[in-house]
Structure formats: C-alpha cells, structure tokens
Design an enzyme around this catalytic site. Structure first.
Site, PDB file in Angstrom:
ATOM      1  CB  SER A 135       4.398 -96.324  43.245  1.00 31.37           C
ATOM      2  OG  SER A 135       4.072 -94.976  43.548  1.00 31.37           O
ATOM      3  CE1 TYR A 148      -0.609 -96.710  41.132  1.00 26.05           C
ATOM      4  CE2 TYR A 148       0.262 -94.937  42.502  1.00 26.05           C
ATOM      5  CZ  TYR A 148       0.421 -95.832  41.462  1.00 26.05           C
ATOM      6  OH  TYR A 148       1.595 -95.858  40.747  1.00 26.05           O
TER       7      TYR A 148
HETATM    8  C1  8X3 Z   1       3.177 -92.626  41.062  1.00 25.73           C
HETATM    9  C2  8X3 Z   1       3.611 -91.809  42.215  1.00 25.73           C
HETATM   10  O1  8X3 Z   1       2.884 -90.036  43.896  1.00 25.73           O
HETATM   11  O2  8X3 Z   1       1.400 -90.433  42.034  1.00 25.73           O
HETATM   12  O3  8X3 Z   1       3.339 -93.974  41.270  1.00 25.73           O
HETATM   13  O4  8X3 Z   1       1.554 -92.030  43.791  1.00 25.73           O
HETATM   14  S1  8X3 Z   1       2.296 -91.065  43.013  1.00 25.73           S
END
Ligand code: 8X3
Length: 250
Positions: A135, A148
């Site tokens: 990502s 995340y």
């Molecule tokens: C998804 C992109 O910008 O939501 O992996 O982190 S973001």
C-alpha cells in the site's frame, strides 16, 4: 481443465476486490488459478467462473495455509499475497491494540505462512514469482492510520528481505503498492460497517482506482520475462498526487 503447459497461480483474499479481480486477470492470461479466501461460497462462484480451484483458507492460520499448499500441488509459478486489510481509524493515543495485532497478523504474518508453505512449489517451477500487495500506507504515514501504516511497512520490509534472501534462486519477488482503490469492502471493513464513513473516503474523487486497475498491474508483472523483476510498483489514481494530496470535486 489443466494442461501440462499451464502455469499455476495462487491468489489469497480472492473472494472480493483486488483479489477476485487478480484471479480473473491471471485466468485471462492462461493461468490455472487457485483462489483462496475465508468465504467459501463467493470463492466457489469465482472459481467456477474462471475455471479455477476454490480453497477456503485463513492466511493467519498455518494449518489452513498448509492445506492451501497441498491443494495447489507440487509446482506453483505465482503467489499473490493479497489477503490483508485495515481495522479501525484511530489516533495512536486511543487505538485498539487487538486491531493492531490483527492487522499485523493478516498483512505480515500471513505472508510468512504462505511463503513458507509455498516456497518448495515455487522453486519447483524454476520460474516462480511472489507478488505482495502492499500500500502507499507502506510508504507514508498518516494521522489515525498508524496501525495499518506499520503493518503495510511490514509487508514492504518482508518483500525486500525475501528478495535479498532468495537471490540466485529462480524466484522473483515484487510488491504492488496501491493508493486509493475504491473497492466495496476495504473502507467498509475499516470503519466497521459504517457505509457513510466508507463512502466519505472517496467522496468527490473523480476516478479512484478500481480493483481491475491493480489486477492489471499484477498480471503485467506476472507476464514479464523470467529475468525481469519488478521490485515495486506504486499505483495511484491521477487525482491522488500524494497520500494527503487528493483532488476532490465539490
Ligand atoms: C489503502 C490505501 O490510503 O487507505 O491501502 O492507506 S490507504
């Protein structure tokens, strides 16, 4: 039907979004696709559609991944580690530790399990490829995203390390790092089913990426000649100049 010359690809998280689109894209390129995910029913529909194989699998469970490897067979050419996800949107001060552990488990440890289980079959192919779906969050931190962001940095580091460890072997290692992709589930899961909050992520963005855009990139990587390793491919919509810089039409 499998032919002797047909190459085999395993795609995790294949029941929806980028995973399902990737399974379709690889099947269109002639791969026999092993579609893996937790949701059996949706998976079977996809496998039937593309002439692939459905295997119910939770990448965070090594026994489940061992069953996936057994179903894939002795020779596998491509593994797409797409299973992953974001849970929660909170500042570090109030974030939920259980969600952080869950994100590390699925985005990082899941890759450990599939890699360990499928490396023998990738070696046996004499032309193996692992594509890890990372990502832009694996490159740039943003407020309320640390759990995340940390996990996707982990995805990137595992990818880079594996490339160092396997150099000299007939296996390529790639990371595809998408930015804003409008899939039905990513943001909905992140916001725990709150559709309004999920929709707000993409509000006014003229054309966010769709799952097929990322699948197209993965299929391109998987169809390069054996000596060409695409180390990493960052893919964002035109409207997203940077993680925080998104053009919106109001
Ligand atoms: C998804 C992109 O910008 O939501 O992996 O982190 S973001």
């Amino acid at each position: 039907m499998t032919t002797a010359s047909q190459r085999t690809a395993v795609v995790t998280g294949a029941s929806s979004g980028i995973g399902a689109a990737t399974a379709r894209a690889l099947a269109a390129q002639g791969f026999r696709v092993i579609c893996a995910a937790r949701r059996a029913e949706r998976l079977q529909e996809l496998a039937t559609e593309i002439g692939g194989v459905a295997v119910t699998c939770d990448v965070t469970d090594p026994d489940s991944v061992a069953q996936l490897a057994a179903a894939a067979g002795d020779v596998v050419h491509v593994v797409v580690n797409n299973a992953g996800g974001a849970y929660g949107v909170d500042p570090v001060e109030t974030a939920d530790a259980a969600q952080w552990k869950q994100m590390y488990d699925v985005n990082v440890v899941g890759i450990l399990h599939t890699t360990q289980a499928l490396l023998p079959a990738l070696r046996a192919s004499q032309d193996g490829l692992i594509v890890n779906v990372g990502s832009t969050a694996g490159r740039t931190p943003y407020e309320t995203g640390a759990g995340y962001v940390a996990a996707k940095h982990g995805t990137k580091v595992v990818t880079q390390t594996l490339r160092l460890e396997l150099v000299g072997e007939p296996i390529r290692i790639s990371e595809v790092a998408p930015g804003m992709v409008h899939t039905p589930e990513f943001s909905l899961v992140r916001f725990d089913g709150d559709q309004d909050k999920a929709d707000a992520v993409y509000a006014g963005v003229p054309d966010p990426l769709v799952a097929e855009d990322v699948a197209d990139a993965i299929a391109w990587i998987a169809t390069r000649p054996a000596h060409v390793n695409i180390d990493e491919l960052v893919i964002k919509p035109r409207a997203q100049a940077a993680q925080h810089k998104v053009h919106r039409v109001t």
